[in-house]
Design an enzyme around this catalytic site. Structure first.
Site, short mmCIF file in Angstrom:
data_model
loop_
_atom_site.label_atom_id
_atom_site.label_comp_id
_atom_site.label_asym_id
_atom_site.label_seq_id
_atom_site.Cartn_x
_atom_site.Cartn_y
_atom_site.Cartn_z
N PHE A 159 0.76 -1.23 -0.12
CA PHE A 159 -0.12 0.12 0.05
C PHE A 159 0.83 1.39 0.02
CE2 PHE A 159 1.26 -0.23 4.43
CZ PHE A 159 1.21 1.17 4.81
N LYS A 183 -1.13 -7.49 -9.41
CA LYS A 183 -2.26 -7.53 -8.09
C LYS A 183 -1.91 -6.64 -7.36
CE LYS A 183 -3.16 -8.50 -4.35
NZ LYS A 183 -3.61 -7.54 -3.24
N GLU A 186 -4.90 -3.83 -2.04
CA GLU A 186 -6.42 -3.55 -1.96
C GLU A 186 -6.50 -2.43 -1.31
OE1 GLU A 186 -4.55 -5.57 -0.55
OE2 GLU A 186 -5.38 -6.43 1.36
N SER A 236 5.29 -6.99 3.02
CA SER A 236 6.01 -7.25 4.38
C SER A 236 6.88 -8.57 4.44
CB SER A 236 4.97 -7.64 5.32
OG SER A 236 3.88 -8.55 5.02
N CYS A 291 9.51 1.68 3.21
CA CYS A 291 10.50 0.66 3.58
C CYS A 291 11.90 1.35 3.91
CB CYS A 291 10.38 -0.45 2.38
SG CYS A 291 11.08 0.20 1.04
N GLU A 391 8.96 -3.96 12.67
CA GLU A 391 8.89 -2.64 11.94
C GLU A 391 7.68 -2.04 12.48
OE1 GLU A 391 8.16 -3.72 7.94
OE2 GLU A 391 9.05 -2.09 7.19
#
Ligand code: NAD
Length: 507
Positions: A159, A183, A186, A236, A291, A391
């Site tokens: 995301f 993909k 979402e 992740s 990240c 994290e």
């Protein structure tokens, strides 16, 4: 039920892209796309059915038959056009991105821009997808390599960079002659879909780029599908490890860029003002949802006295909706992310770290329902504490102390993650020592977020990455192609004939 699951039938539905058409899903499973500053439902996104996943892959498989043979110049020109379209739609793309993801408008433009750089790089494919040739490897024999596309490739994205990360993937996969099934996350698929519309407008033929939406079931279907040859995943560590293992079992080539815990070392000789600016920007920018965010600063020696100055700097940052002028820190992407980050702040206190700045419950006038957490700073953070081991992915900067550069390097190398790191110093000798000794894939020297530009590759390492080849740059050409080595001898007379050769040697 929360804003992501409350039925919202009055809003637009996000479409699937199959065979060049934007189609409505027939699924019964939907999720809302929610503005994290307001909780307004912006759209609903389908979780594609198994038939829809199969249809997207079948369309990509069919398109591959012709796309793989499309001349390199024709492929390059599509991406030349595409980069122009992205530039022309920059403000529109940033506005969609900020609405669904939360980051500030200037940072949303940065998100699009860092993806645009990869599109520009893709347009230079004529200089990238080159084989090698060795002349006269034996008498009258030449050996050369062809870098041929793999077939249908797939991308699964997180995301936090809904423009940049899809653009890391499908442009390089497609320009090398593959077809693609994407993909998106979402949580914020809308800017990704707008980028796909522009890609078709630039000339990507039907079936070459397909998009399906969904979560675990769709990702597993991608991992298992026999017609998908390679998967690029960013997200992740937990999900990436699962994708790597599951997709590898079916013989796919897989690259997974995963979670991080990025440390910055602050030497006492560093330029103080520039270092504090860099730490605040890299720790709290994008609300820490990068990240490559700096999440631990290791203050060496006298630099441990800088904590009050860092706290003062963090307090100057403005928290608010990403659409408001002058805002530095937008909301976290979801209520769940907000609760996880504030829960970790509680754990940090319970574990004995000193909460120097508490960003919980900031007041943001006009956006009372937003998922805001303001800059938060802990000092005295040590390995073993939850805020160090996990994290956080929020605007929380952990400060640790070290007496020497070696001690700081040792701490970083003992951490399992290897995504990014940085040193702040005026000493070339210290910087070089750091560069040599540090076991992290992406190193900044007075640069807090050293994400490489696309002529290089993204090179996270250790627990932050699975698979040998990174996205974009030279490495991704190898990822998206299969090397075929041709050894050829052409006869035009008998002068180089040696009769029957019963050995393995080339004569
Ligand atoms: P995530 O792992 O939750 O989601 C990534 C993708 O996996 C999404 O498309 C999601 O739909 C799918 N997914 C989620 N749960 C799944 C499951 N159980 N099974 C199969 N698929 C599943 O990651 P996120 O929260 O969207 O993104 C944040 C994470 O991504 C952070 O850990 C961050 O460090 C990482 N990240 C890494 C890089 C990098 O280059 N190393 C870049 C950006 C983000």
């Amino acid at each position: 039920m929360d804003a992501t699951t409350t039925p919202a039938t009055q809003v637009a539905s996000v479409k699937l892209l199959i065979g060049g058409e934007f189609v409505e899903s027939r699924t019964t499973e939907w999720r809302n796309v929610v503005n994290p500053a307001t909780q307004e439902v912006l759209a609903r996104v389908p979780f594609a059915t198994p038939e829809e996943v199969n249809a997207a892959v079948a369309s990509a498989k069919d398109a591959f038959k012709t796309w793989r043979k499309t001349p390199i110049g024709a492929r390059a020109r599509i991406f030349l056009k595409y980069q122009q379209l992205i530039r022309e739609h920059m403000s529109e793309l940033a506005a969609i991105l900020t609405a669904e993801q939360g980051k500030t408008l200037p940072d949303a433009e940065g998100d699009v821009f860092r993806g645009l750089e990869v599109v520009e790089h893709a347009a230079g494919i004529g200089n990238l997808q080159l084989g090698e040739l060795a002349n006269n490897v034996a008498n009258g024999v030449d050996t050369y390599t062809l870098l041929q596309p793999l077939g249908v490739c797939a991308g699964i994205t997180p995301f936090n960079f809904p423009a940049m990360i899809p653009l890391w993937m499908f442009p390089m996969a497609i320009v090398t002659g593959n077809t693609f099934v994407l993909k998106p996350s979402e949580q914020d698929p809308m800017v990704t879909m707008r980028l796909c519309e522009l890609a078709l407008q630039a000339g990507i033929p039907p079936g070459v780029l397909n998009v399906i939406h969904g979560g675990e079931a769709v990702v597993n279907a991608i991992c298992d599908h026999a017609d998908i040859k390679a998967i690029s995943f960013v997200g992740s560590t937990k999900v990436g490890t699962h994708v790597y293992n599951r997709a590898s079992l079916t013989g796919k080539r897989v690259q997974c860029m995963m979670g991080a815990k990025n440390h910055a070392i602050v030497m006492p000789d560093a330029n103080k003002e520039q270092t504090l600016n860099a730490l605040a920007g890299a720790g709290f920018g994008a609300a820490g949802q990068r990240c490559m965010a700096v999440s631990v600063a290791v203050l060496v020696g006298e630099a441990q006295q800088w904590v009050p100055d860092l706290v003062a700097k963090a307090k100057t940052l403005k928290v608010g909706a990403g659409t408001e002028k002058g805002v530095d820190v937008g909301p976290l992407v979801s209520c769940a992310a907000h609760d996880r980050v504030t829960g970790l702040i509680e754990r940090g206190e319970a574990d004995g770290a000193k909460l120097e700045l508490d960003g919980r419950k900031p007041t943001v006038a006009g956006y009372e329902k937003g998922n805001f957490v303001a800059p938060t700073i802990f000092s005295g953070v040590k390995p073993g504490m939850s805020i160090y081991e996990q994290e956080i992915f929020g605007p929380v900067l952990c400060l640790a102390g070290a007496e020497s550069l070696d001690e700081a390097i040792e701490m970083i190398n003992a951490n399992p993650n290897g995504n990014g790191t940085a040193i702040f110093t005026q000493s070339g000798a210290a910087a070089r020592r750091f560069q040599e000794e540090i076991d992290v894939g992406q190193v900044g020297i007075n640069v807090p977020i050293p994400v490489p530009v696309p002529m290089f590759s993204f090179t996270g390492s250790r627990a932050s990455k699975l698979g040998d080849l990174g996205p974009y740059g030279k490495q991704v050409i190898m990822f998206y192609t299969q090397t075929k080595t041709v050894t050829a001898r052409w006869f035009d007379d008998d002068t180089i004939s040696h009769g029957v050769n019963t050995t393995i040697s080339l004569k």
